[in-house]
Design an enzyme around this catalytic site. Structure first.
Site, PDB file in Angstrom:
ATOM      1  N   SER A   1       0.850  -1.187   0.000  1.00 40.63           N
ATOM      2  CA  SER A   1       0.000   0.000   0.000  1.00 40.63           C
ATOM      3  C   SER A   1       0.884   1.235   0.000  1.00 40.63           C
ATOM      4  O   SER A   1       1.734   1.399   0.878  1.00 40.63           O
ATOM      5  CB  SER A   1      -0.897   0.017   1.243  1.00 40.63           C
ATOM      6  OG  SER A   1      -1.862  -0.994   1.178  1.00 40.63           O
TER       7      SER A   1
ATOM      8  N   ALA B   1      -1.996   7.365  -0.759  1.00 37.49           N
ATOM      9  CA  ALA B   1      -2.754   8.014  -1.833  1.00 37.49           C
ATOM     10  C   ALA B   1      -2.222   7.668  -3.223  1.00 37.49           C
ATOM     11  O   ALA B   1      -2.901   7.904  -4.224  1.00 37.49           O
ATOM     12  CB  ALA B   1      -2.736   9.524  -1.638  1.00 37.49           C
TER      13      ALA B   1
ATOM     14  N   GLY C   1      -1.668   4.626  -4.326  1.00 34.08           N
ATOM     15  CA  GLY C   1      -2.192   3.367  -4.814  1.00 34.08           C
ATOM     16  C   GLY C   1      -1.471   2.142  -4.301  1.00 34.08           C
ATOM     17  O   GLY C   1      -1.043   2.086  -3.144  1.00 34.08           O
TER      18      GLY C   1
ATOM     19  N   ASP D   1      -7.378  -2.420   4.898  1.00 36.39           N
ATOM     20  CA  ASP D   1      -8.239  -3.596   5.062  1.00 36.39           C
ATOM     21  C   ASP D   1      -9.155  -3.762   3.852  1.00 36.39           C
ATOM     22  O   ASP D   1      -9.412  -4.885   3.402  1.00 36.39           O
ATOM     23  CB  ASP D   1      -9.072  -3.462   6.338  1.00 36.39           C
ATOM     24  CG  ASP D   1      -8.211  -3.232   7.566  1.00 36.39           C
ATOM     25  OD1 ASP D   1      -7.052  -3.679   7.568  1.00 36.39           O
ATOM     26  OD2 ASP D   1      -8.694  -2.591   8.522  1.00 36.39           O
TER      27      ASP D   1
END
Length: 309
Positions: free
Chosen positions: A217, A220, A222, A249
């Site tokens: 992750s 912002a 992606g 999650d």
């Protein structure tokens, strides 16, 4: 059925305040209460996507009873939590309406006895027999061995059930040695695991440490996936401001749902990225804005390529 494991489940409480100031008294404008813990959040998103999902882990005390009562309200979700003598923890999120910033207060969780841990492992093995995939998520409560996730990963692999690990710290360092099929860290967790702050290098290093596939992750920016089939980067069209709690999650739920539907990697990443971004607009973890999610499915971009045969 998709199985999610939340060893340190929680009752999530969100307080909204007009403006949060340290040392001051505040009037709370709204209180939201939801069943939580990372794996529970994953399960709620999976259920909203239409998948049958089972939640296991530990639950105990008055807070645990409230948690289980709230789980009965979620369609397509089965509660297989194991009773614990200690009380389920609470997590408190303070949401500042003026800035959009969130402050988190996380209790440690119940002390798990040796007998309770043994009982959980028996339940877990039984549930794997009907699982299409399993996610091992979140922190370890006191009393659970630090190498617990490595053992649970090996048990899932022995049962030929694809297993995804999403944790941090010592649990991540020990868990990756179990060789999970999928690892889903954020950039901070990757850096802590590998010592590298460069996402691609850190992701490749995490694979060398035992993970089959690593999906990182990037907030912002992606998701970055490095897999045996190739390497891809998924990017949302624009950053969304809101509550980032539970965004990772939601990404796990997107990956698992697309996995059991046998979608190719670009589609998995588009779904995971869209869900993660849409969750940011929700005031509580485990929920997402459906309209935003559907819009993002058409606008998330994926770059990369499959590995040559």
């Amino acid at each position: 059925m998709i199985l999610t494991v939340t060893l340190n489940a929680a009752l999530d409480i969100t307080y909204r305040v007009p403006s949060l100031r340290a040392g001051a008294s505040h009037r709370v404008s709204e209180v939201l209460e939801r069943p939580g813990g990372k794996g529970v959040n994953v399960a709620r998103v999976l259920a909203a996507l239409g998948h049958e999902v089972t939640v296991t882990g530990f639950s105990g005390g008055p807070t645990g009873r409230v948690l289980r009562d709230r789980l009965t309200e979620v369609p397509r979700l089965t509660d297989a939590l194991v009773p614990a003598s200690g009380a389920t923890r609470r997590t408190v999120t303070l949401l500042d309406d003026r800035t959009g910033a969130t402050t988190h207060l996380n209790e440690p969780g119940p002390d798990i006895t040796h007998a309770e841990w043994s009982a959980f492992q028996e339940v877990y093995e039984d549930l794997l027999a009907s699982a299409s995939a399993v996610a091992l998520c979140g922190s370890l409560p006191p009393g659970v061995p630090v190498g617990a996730y490595a053992n649970l990963v090996r048990t899932a692999r022995a049962a030929r059930v694809p297993v995804l690990l999403d944790t941090s710290g010592a649990a991540l360092r020990r868990g990756v040695a179990g060789r999970p099929d999928f690892l889903k860290p954020n950039t901070e967790e990757l850096a802590e695991l590998t010592g590298s702050h460069e996402p691609l290098r850190a992701t490749q290093d995490a694979r060398r440490r035992g993970a089959g596939t690593v999906v990182a992750s990037l907030g912002a920016d992606g998701l970055l996936a490095v897999t045996p089939e190739g390497r891809w980067r998924a990017t949302p069209p624009a950053p969304l401001t809101g509550n980032p709690t539970g965004a990772g999650d939601a990404a796990v739920a997107g990956l698992l749902s697309a996995l059991v539907e046998h979608r190719p990697w670009p589609e998995r990443l588009i779904r995971a990225t869209a869900l993660s971004a849409a969750t940011v607009l929700s005031p509580v973890a485990g929920e997402f804005d459906t309209a935003v999610y559907e819009q993002l499915l058409a606008t998330v971009t994926v770059t990369g390529e499959a590995t040559a045969a």
